[in-house]
Motif scaffolding. Structure first.
Motif, PDB file in Angstrom:
ATOM      1  N   GLU A 149       0.835  -1.195   0.000  1.00  0.00           N
ATOM      2  CA  GLU A 149       0.000   0.000   0.000  1.00  0.00           C
ATOM      3  C   GLU A 149       0.875   1.253   0.000  1.00  0.00           C
ATOM      4  N   ASN A 150       0.358   2.293  -0.613  1.00  0.00           N
ATOM      5  CA  ASN A 150       1.030   3.588  -0.612  1.00  0.00           C
ATOM      6  C   ASN A 150       0.021   4.671  -0.936  1.00  0.00           C
ATOM      7  N   LEU A 151       0.461   5.907  -0.876  1.00  0.00           N
ATOM      8  CA  LEU A 151      -0.439   7.036  -1.096  1.00  0.00           C
ATOM      9  C   LEU A 151       0.206   8.025  -2.057  1.00  0.00           C
ATOM     10  N   ASP A 208       0.431  21.296 -21.581  1.00  0.00           N
ATOM     11  CA  ASP A 208      -0.846  21.919 -21.244  1.00  0.00           C
ATOM     12  C   ASP A 208      -0.993  22.180 -19.754  1.00  0.00           C
ATOM     13  N   TYR A 209      -0.560  21.237 -18.970  1.00  0.00           N
ATOM     14  CA  TYR A 209      -0.632  21.344 -17.507  1.00  0.00           C
ATOM     15  C   TYR A 209       0.583  20.644 -16.907  1.00  0.00           C
ATOM     16  N   SER A 210       0.782  20.911 -15.641  1.00  0.00           N
ATOM     17  CA  SER A 210       1.832  20.239 -14.887  1.00  0.00           C
ATOM     18  C   SER A 210       1.241  19.758 -13.569  1.00  0.00           C
ATOM     19  N   ALA A 211       2.056  19.032 -12.804  1.00  0.00           N
ATOM     20  CA  ALA A 211       1.574  18.521 -11.520  1.00  0.00           C
ATOM     21  C   ALA A 211       2.718  18.468 -10.522  1.00  0.00           C
ATOM     22  N   LEU A 212       2.386  18.703  -9.277  1.00  0.00           N
ATOM     23  CA  LEU A 212       3.278  18.416  -8.160  1.00  0.00           C
ATOM     24  C   LEU A 212       2.744  17.131  -7.523  1.00  0.00           C
ATOM     25  N   VAL A 213       3.582  16.111  -7.486  1.00  0.00           N
ATOM     26  CA  VAL A 213       3.157  14.790  -7.020  1.00  0.00           C
ATOM     27  C   VAL A 213       3.895  14.447  -5.731  1.00  0.00           C
ATOM     28  N   LEU A 214       3.134  14.079  -4.709  1.00  0.00           N
ATOM     29  CA  LEU A 214       3.684  13.639  -3.432  1.00  0.00           C
ATOM     30  C   LEU A 214       3.412  12.141  -3.293  1.00  0.00           C
ATOM     31  N   GLN A 215       4.430  11.381  -2.911  1.00  0.00           N
ATOM     32  CA  GLN A 215       4.242   9.946  -2.750  1.00  0.00           C
ATOM     33  C   GLN A 215       4.804   9.507  -1.407  1.00  0.00           C
ATOM     34  N   GLY A 216       4.058   8.667  -0.689  1.00  0.00           N
ATOM     35  CA  GLY A 216       4.509   8.202   0.616  1.00  0.00           C
ATOM     36  C   GLY A 216       4.136   6.758   0.860  1.00  0.00           C
TER      37      GLY A 216
END
Length: 977
Positions: free
Chosen positions: A332-334, A388-396
């Motif tokens: 599992e992760n988020l 077109d767009y970008s993202a800031l992605v956090l993973q834990g």
């Protein structure tokens, strides 16, 4: 694509922090050899940007360090521009671009073309037919006609041509808005390369389509077994519901995969594969004045066309968290993602800096607060910048006992700190320092240069922005970062994906179609390929290492120093290398991990991380089975400070019971997670097959032993490390003598070294009968490895081994790949290799691999076994293999600290010379009879252990017992805990 499609970069360069016009970084124009070009002043890569008359972009960055060139042919089109009714189409086309044209890849185009036209029509009928019985009848006709057409096709002729040139890394990849074809070629083969590429892109022929389609099915099923990909696709679907970033995937839907249209693929090619939408990027050993003329001559036939504009509906603001759930067998992760504007905007460009403030591996908020303090098993933040767009992605990833909501809270707390400016004032200057080092490192390698230029081209980022990054970064203030974070990051405007460990009840696999193996015409060669192979190439003389000449030696106290001087820049790399590892002491790997959480009387663990990062330096302690290595690297100007920091930590670190308890919790969770990783499970099976129940893979601390570890014992081991004999390896601006003089007062050693603890010995088991080792894993595919222990190491065999591996199982022009994938469509990935050991007293190992659909398990094993027991003869394939090895060796340059590690590897094998020379000198003396004899002695009719990782719901015991004595291992047996 061949082996890689979706590009998910967990670290992006600071491509484009807001740039104002600067006198030192300006676009300028110049003309040379009749060709105008643009360049950016102050660009350390000295890249030239050309636009040919037909609109084709050509980007050239010359660097003469190695006689090779990294090339990319990039198309600004990908899955985003797939038709909504034919998703996965760009990716299909990428695969088919390896199949040739009417001039190569064919024995007789006049006879082949009517059959291919018939197949086109049959696919259109197939796609428009709903009745399943009629569809099956049409598919039988497709299969039959494809078999007829294949008699005139030459499979893998492109791959053979590139291999014969000495190319490496022949491949391609497709992502949202790019399709890129990559080759690393000898600079002497550039005319051959350009001739072949110009023809390749002229008018591709979609031959051998249905077997390649099955390879795409295999790839789709592999994706269904990849929980990380499912999380990523789910995240993008929620983040971009109005854009094809979220509405479509690179591989495409199962429905569209099962109903391909060759007509639509050609339409796509004609729309997007036009010169004004393409770029040729090259970095390496060439004269740009000469190269641009060559490129123009070969590609001037291309005609400019209007490119269809991509339109999309604007995304609506996210006003409350968008929650999604993904299920699968892995841990599992988020994942949390925030949406940002596209690549050309200032805010998207600021995003890279923000992600580094959160995660930079040493001193980011996530690094210090979540990883260093062991609040999470792992955590990171990265920017994903698109047009077109970008993202800031956090993973834990949670530690044991944590919920995914706990993970969310901890990560979002760090976002709150960012918004409040609760990070060190010197963090931005430290990031600048580290980026300076990164720029130097990337500019050393021609491959990195080309990759950065290609990324900028396909994403539409101004190259001046990249060049001026260091300058512009230093101008960003903390107040600007805080304002930026508060503008885009709030408590409600994100997507959150919960990855649960459990059964995916929505999983639907792509069923295998009935495919009759097709001819690959292994010995055939088109007139065009003969022309390319016959083109003259400049002779390149190989360069061999002379360990006495190329390595400087000195003494730092009692320590041997091996050094190569860096005369190019100010970077250094320092290593302390110990000939002991976990086989000597199972505590060593734990102690190595523990060190990062320790401090001294004067400095905390966080203080050490910040201090190293501020110096643009880093250290790492790794303990493998037989070798433990300390590595320290950075700018030479900070050499003394960086080494002193490490020496202070290793000598004065204090036991920290709380940190150890946190580490134990993390280690236990990591162990649980390893049991949910099919790759780790397969590694365990392979080790079990070679050594038996007690083997190197499961030679780890038991859970009871782990619980019993004391902080004092680990710290004592760390303190004693310098008392064991070790070798100093250095690459940097200093000479060996100067390095030894500067290191001696910093790195204290005893008058007499402590003896290494006795190493545990592992003996390989006899491969005397067929066995099957099976481990259950919830997956669509079946992973199969054949493995057997071979004879002891013999250096005299190495040239034959190299030729055999290249010919039989190592690459897309090999016998195994052509047969298993191209002819029989039994796998997406397959190979076979005879692996020589790392040390002279060990044995070689033969390994073959097929990753296939579970319902093709028996067919796949039969196909590989036929090859293992009856080596096909092909003088053409052997010639290609020989040419590939020879030309690769001629242009291979072992440099920098690679020289020293090459020497150390040779020394472990009992050699005192560069073994590549022996292989090179022997190649022309080896023939098919030698390869056949080697195969018969080492591979043919031998017993193997079949290591199988698959779902027991998809394979029966009877399936497995056909191939040998079956042992079904539980995970405790595999992992040892």
């Amino acid at each position: 694509m061949k082996f890689k499609h979706l590009i998910i970069s967990c670290w992006l360069s600071f491509a484009g922090v807001a740039v104002m016009a600067q006198s030192q970084f300006e676009w300028k124009t110049a003309t040379a050899n009749g060709y105008p070009y643009k360049y950016v002043t102050g660009d350390p890569t000295h890249s030239r940007f050309y636009t040919l008359k037909n609109g084709l972009t050509v980007i050239l960055s010359a660097t003469p360090k190695q006689p090779r060139i990294q090339t990319f042919i990039a198309v600004k089109a990908g899955s985003k521009t797939d038709p909504a009714t034919n998703t996965g189409l760009a990716h299909y086309l990428e695969h088919m671009m390896f199949k040739g044209t009417d001039k190569f890849g064919t024995l007789d185009w006049a006879k082949e073309k009517p059959l291919l036209d018939k197949i086109d029509g049959l696919y259109e009928q197939y796609n428009s037919t709903k009745d399943e019985a009629k569809r099956n009848e049409i598919y039988k006709q497709i299969d039959q006609t494809s078999g007829e057409a294949a008699k005139y096709a030459i499979a893998n002729e492109y791959d053979k041509a590139m291999a014969a040139m000495g190319a490496q890394g022949s491949n391609a990849f497709t992502s949202f808005e790019q399709t890129v074809y990559t080759e690393d070629i000898p600079s002497s083969s550039v005319d051959k390369f350009l001739t072949l590429q110009a023809e390749r892109f002229r008018k591709p022929v979609l031959r051998i389509f249905h077997t390649e389609l099955e390879a795409v099915y295999e790839e789709k099923n592999r994706g269904l077994d990849n929980d990380s990909r499912k999380v990523f696709e789910t995240m993008f679907a929620a983040l971009f519901p109005n854009n094809n970033y979220g509405k479509q995937t690179t591989i495409g839907t199962i429905e569209h995969l099962k109903n391909p249209s060759l007509k639509k693929i050609r339409d796509y090619y004609n729309s997007y594969y036009v010169p004004n939408n393409m770029g040729i990027i090259m970095s390496g050993d060439f004269n740009p004045d000469v190269m641009i003329k060559k490129v123009d001559q070969y590609f001037s036939y291309m005609v400019r066309k209007p490119v269809p504009a991509y339109t999309f509906g604007a995304e609506q603001p996210i006003t409350s968290p968008v929650k999604r759930d993904v299920y699968g067998p892995t841990p599992e992760n988020l994942t949390v993602a925030f949406r940002f504007p596209g690549a050309s905007t200032r805010d998207a460009q600021m995003l890279s800096l923000v992600s580094d403030i959160l995660t930079n591996g040493k001193a980011g908020l996530f690094d210090l607060d979540l990883v260093k303090k062991q609040k999470l098993l792992s955590a990171g933040a990265f920017s994903y910048v698109l047009k077109d767009y970008s993202a800031l992605v956090l993973q834990g990833n949670p530690v044991k006992g944590q919920t995914l909501d706990d993970v969310r809270g901890l990560m979002l707390d760090e976002i709150t700190k960012l918004k409040k400016g609760e990070f060190a004032d010197d963090l931005i200057p430290s990031i600048v320092n580290n980026y300076k080092k990164t720029v130097i490192q990337q500019n050393e390698e021609y491959g990195s240069r080309a990759n950065n230029l290609m990324d900028a081209f396909t994403s539409g980022v101004d190259w001046k922005t990249n060049v001026s990054t260091v300058s512009e970064l230093s101008k960003i203030t903390k107040a600007q970062i805080v304002a930026f974070a508060n503008k885009y990051l709030n408590d409600n405007n994100y997507v959150i994906v919960y990855k649960h460990q459990g059964e995916d009840k929505d999983l639907v696999k792509v069923d295998k179609p009935t495919i009759t193996p097709v001819s690959v015409n292994r010995e055939a060669q088109s007139p065009f390929l003969k022309l390319v192979n016959g083109m003259p190439a400049n002779a390149v003389q190989p360069v061999w290492l002379d360990y006495n000449r190329d390595i400087q030696r000195a003494k730092a106290g009692q320590l041997d120093v091996l050094s190569v001087q860096n005369k190019d820049n100010s970077l250094f790399r320092l290593f302390y290398r110990y000939d002991m590892g976990s086989w000597n002491n199972k505590l060593l790997p734990v102690a190595a991990q523990y060190l990062q959480f320790l401090g001294t009387d004067k400095m905390s663990a966080e203080d050490f991380s910040k201090a190293f990062y501020k110096l643009a330096a880093s250290f790492n302690l790794t303990a493998n089975t037989e070798i433990t290595t300390v590595s320290i690297n950075g700018l030479q100007e900070n050499f003394g400070k960086a080494v002193t920091l490490y020496e202070d930590l290793i000598a004065n670190c204090k036991p920290d019971a709380k940190a150890l308890e946190g580490l134990k919790v993390r280690l236990k969770k990591a162990r649980e997670n390893a049991k949910l990783n099919k790759t780790a499970i397969m590694q365990g099976l392979l080790s079990y097959a070679q050594y038996g129940a007690q083997n190197p893979f499961n030679n780890v601390l038991s859970n009871e032993e782990l619980d019993a570890i004391k902080a004092e014992d680990l710290v004592a081991l760390l303190h004693s490390l310098a008392t064991y004999k070790h070798t100093v390896v250095y690459y940097g601006p200093q000479t060996a003598t100067a390095l030894a003089a500067s290191l001696t007062p910093l790195h204290k050693t005893p008058a007499q070294f402590t003896e290494y603890p006795t190493a545990k010995q592992f003996n390989r088991v006899a491969s005397d009968k067929n066995k099957v080792l099976f481990a259950n894993f919830d997956m669509v595919q079946a992973e199969i490895n054949w493995i057997r222990n071979e004879t002891s190491y013999d250096a005299a065999k190495t040239p034959t081994v190299e030729l055999y591996n290249n010919y039989f199982g190592g690459g897309m022009s090999s016998i195994v790949f052509q047969t298993i994938r191209e002819s029989k469509a039994l796998a997406y990935s397959t190979y076979a290799t005879y692996a020589e050991p790392a040390k002279k007293d060990d044995n070689s190992v033969f390994v073959a691999y097929v990753g296939t659909q579970a319902d093709k398990f028996n067919e796949a094993i039969k196909g590989m076994n036929e090859l293992l027991n009856d080596l096909p003869e092909s003088e053409k394939a052997l010639s290609v293999a020989r040419d590939n090895i020879r030309k690769s060796l001629e242009t291979d340059r072992v440099t920098q600290d690679g020289i020293i590690f090459n020497y150390l590897a040779a020394k472990r094998r009992g050699l005192d010379f560069d073994q590549r020379k022996t292989t090179y000198d022997s190649l022309n003396k080896l023939n098919y009879a030698d390869v056949k004899a080697f195969h018969n002695n080492e591979v043919k009719d031998k017993p193997y252990t079949y290591c199988v990782v698959a779902s027991e719901k998809r394979l029966t015991d009877d399936d497995l017992k056909k191939y040998g004595e079956l042992t079904k291992l539980n995970l405790n047996q595999v992992f040892g805990y």
